[in-house]
Each structure stands twice: as C-alpha cells, then as structure tokens.
Design a protein around this motif. Structure first.
Motif, PDB file in Angstrom:
ATOM      1  N   ASP A 158     -15.026  -0.135  -2.307  1.00 55.26           N
ATOM      2  CA  ASP A 158     -14.014  -0.489  -3.392  1.00 55.26           C
ATOM      3  C   ASP A 158     -13.510  -2.011  -2.930  1.00 55.26           C
ATOM      4  OD1 ASP A 158     -14.248   1.781  -4.538  1.00 55.26           O
ATOM      5  OD2 ASP A 158     -12.710   2.692  -3.046  1.00 55.26           O
ATOM      6  N   ALA A 159     -14.219  -2.777  -2.516  1.00 54.95           N
ATOM      7  CA  ALA A 159     -14.057  -4.211  -2.405  1.00 54.95           C
ATOM      8  C   ALA A 159     -14.070  -5.125  -3.667  1.00 54.95           C
ATOM      9  CB  ALA A 159     -14.731  -4.929  -1.331  1.00 54.95           C
ATOM     10  N   ASP A 160     -13.076  -5.924  -3.781  1.00 55.08           N
ATOM     11  CA  ASP A 160     -12.984  -7.101  -5.003  1.00 55.08           C
ATOM     12  C   ASP A 160     -13.634  -8.473  -4.302  1.00 55.08           C
ATOM     13  OD1 ASP A 160     -11.165  -8.069  -3.333  1.00 55.08           O
ATOM     14  OD2 ASP A 160      -9.576  -7.700  -4.928  1.00 55.08           O
ATOM     15  N   TYR A 201     -14.829  -9.834  -0.734  1.00 54.99           N
ATOM     16  CA  TYR A 201     -16.043 -10.280  -0.404  1.00 54.99           C
ATOM     17  C   TYR A 201     -16.310 -11.741   0.204  1.00 54.99           C
ATOM     18  CZ  TYR A 201     -18.657  -6.070  -1.999  1.00 54.99           C
ATOM     19  OH  TYR A 201     -19.394  -5.136  -2.016  1.00 54.99           O
ATOM     20  N   ASP A 202     -15.213 -12.461  -0.397  1.00 47.86           N
ATOM     21  CA  ASP A 202     -15.345 -14.001   0.194  1.00 47.86           C
ATOM     22  C   ASP A 202     -14.749 -13.770   1.794  1.00 47.86           C
ATOM     23  OD1 ASP A 202     -16.333 -14.742  -2.312  1.00 47.86           O
ATOM     24  OD2 ASP A 202     -14.088 -15.128  -3.128  1.00 47.86           O
ATOM     25  N   TYR A 203     -13.708 -13.001   1.957  1.00 49.48           N
ATOM     26  CA  TYR A 203     -13.196 -12.838   3.142  1.00 49.48           C
ATOM     27  C   TYR A 203     -14.218 -12.498   4.321  1.00 49.48           C
ATOM     28  CZ  TYR A 203     -11.077 -10.541   7.153  1.00 49.48           C
ATOM     29  OH  TYR A 203     -10.785 -10.408   8.462  1.00 49.48           O
ATOM     30  N   LEU A 204     -15.095 -11.465   3.792  1.00 53.62           N
ATOM     31  CA  LEU A 204     -15.915 -10.964   4.842  1.00 53.62           C
ATOM     32  C   LEU A 204     -17.109 -11.947   4.934  1.00 53.62           C
ATOM     33  CD1 LEU A 204     -16.197  -7.360   3.202  1.00 53.62           C
ATOM     34  CD2 LEU A 204     -15.141  -8.018   5.364  1.00 53.62           C
ATOM     35  N   THR A 253     -10.274  -1.571   7.762  1.00 48.76           N
ATOM     36  CA  THR A 253     -11.739  -1.217   7.290  1.00 48.76           C
ATOM     37  C   THR A 253     -11.831  -1.777   5.826  1.00 48.76           C
ATOM     38  OG1 THR A 253     -10.823   1.036   6.363  1.00 48.76           O
ATOM     39  CG2 THR A 253     -11.891   0.741   8.599  1.00 48.76           C
ATOM     40  N   TYR A 254     -13.062  -2.073   5.370  1.00 49.33           N
ATOM     41  CA  TYR A 254     -13.455  -2.783   3.941  1.00 49.33           C
ATOM     42  C   TYR A 254     -13.539  -1.931   2.967  1.00 49.33           C
ATOM     43  CZ  TYR A 254     -13.934  -5.897   7.987  1.00 49.33           C
ATOM     44  OH  TYR A 254     -13.723  -6.452   9.257  1.00 49.33           O
TER      45      TYR A 254
END
Length: 174
Positions: free
Chosen positions: A82-84, A88-91, A173-174
């Motif tokens: 459930d990532a926005d 994703y940019d952060y990861l 956690t992501y």
C-alpha cells in the motif's frame, strides 16, 4: 542499633535483587519454551536468522550491481504494501544512498549480524515492537554499522530504523 538496621537493609536489598534475577531467569525460560512450542523446534530462530541473512546478502549483492536498475532491486527484494508515489520516491532515494555507500566497500568484508548475536549495548535502544528479532540483520563494515534490515516473507520489509523518542528506535515497514 545502627549496625543492625544497616545489616537488615543490606540483607533486604540482596534478597530483592536475587528475587529479581530469579524472576528474569524464569521469564527467559518461559519465553524460550514458548518459542520452542510455537515453532516446533528449538532451532527455529537460528534457521530464521540464516534465511534472513541469505535474503540480506542477495539484496546487498544486487544493490551493489550498478547494472541492475534500482526499480528492479526494489521490486525483487523489498516488501512494499500500500505505498503511494511519495513512498516509492523515498524508497528509491534510500536505495540509491545505500548503493552509493556500498561503492567504496568490499562486499566480502561486510558482516551480516543477527539481532541475537549483537551485544546488549548495541540493541538496547531498539524496540522490536513484536517483530521477530531473528529476522533483524545488522550490516557492519569493520566496526561501523552500515544499515539494519528487517526481513519478512523472504523480502526486505525494512531498511529504515527511526527514532521513536525516549532514546528508542524501531523498524519502519513499507
């Protein structure tokens, strides 16, 4: 009279500390027994740590491979739920930073240390928050910690330790 009171005080302190140590030992024995009964084997934490180390080693090898795009590393190795777009940019930025840090290192000199093998001092400020500590792996290069990883479902569930106040940190956690 003072000597008698002092002796009684010292005796009560020593009995109190002995009782506390006995309670801690009993609690540790109960925790171990519970781990054995829920896992079916007393070797489960060690097996889990070995599996997690293998996952972490493959993640680091792929991350070090500059021919492998970061989005491939992310989709192959990182458990994202459930990532926005912002997440994703952060990861991606975090993976790029770890990759940059790895470039000056010899991969064969990186040590993968499970939580159970860490000194109490090194993990005293980490709050597991119910996560399986057998799946917490700390990467060291020489005496310096590079990063900490939490493995779940054979993927990296976290490479982010964040302060939660009161000199404590936890995995996000992501």
């Amino acid at each position: 009279m003072k000597n008698t009171l002092l002796a009684l005080l010292l005796l009560s302190i020593s009995f109190s500390s002995c009782a506390q140590m006995r309670i801690k030992r009993e609690k540790a024995a109960q925790d171990t027994a519970q781990q054995i009964s829920t896992s079916g084997t007393s070797n489960a934490p060690a097996e889990s740590s070995r599996r997690s180390i293998g996952v972490a080693q493959q993640f680091i090898r792929d991350l070090d491979n500059t021919n492998l795009a970061l989005d491939i590393v992310l989709s192959k190795h990182v458990l994202v739920q459930d990532a926005d777009d912002e997440m994703y940019d952060y990861l991606m930025a975090s993976l790029a930073e770890i990759r940059l840090n790895l470039q000056s290192k010899r991969l064969n000199e990186i040590r993968f240390v499970p939580y159970a093998d860490m000194s109490r001092k090194d993990v005293a400020d980490i709050d597991p928050e119910g996560m399986n500590t057998a799946d917490m792996i700390f990467l060291y290069y020489g005496k310096r910690q590079l990063t900490a990883l939490y493995v779940e479902k054979n993927k990296i569930a976290s490479f982010t330790l964040v302060s939660k106040g009161n000199n404590r940190a936890h995995f996000v956690t992501y």
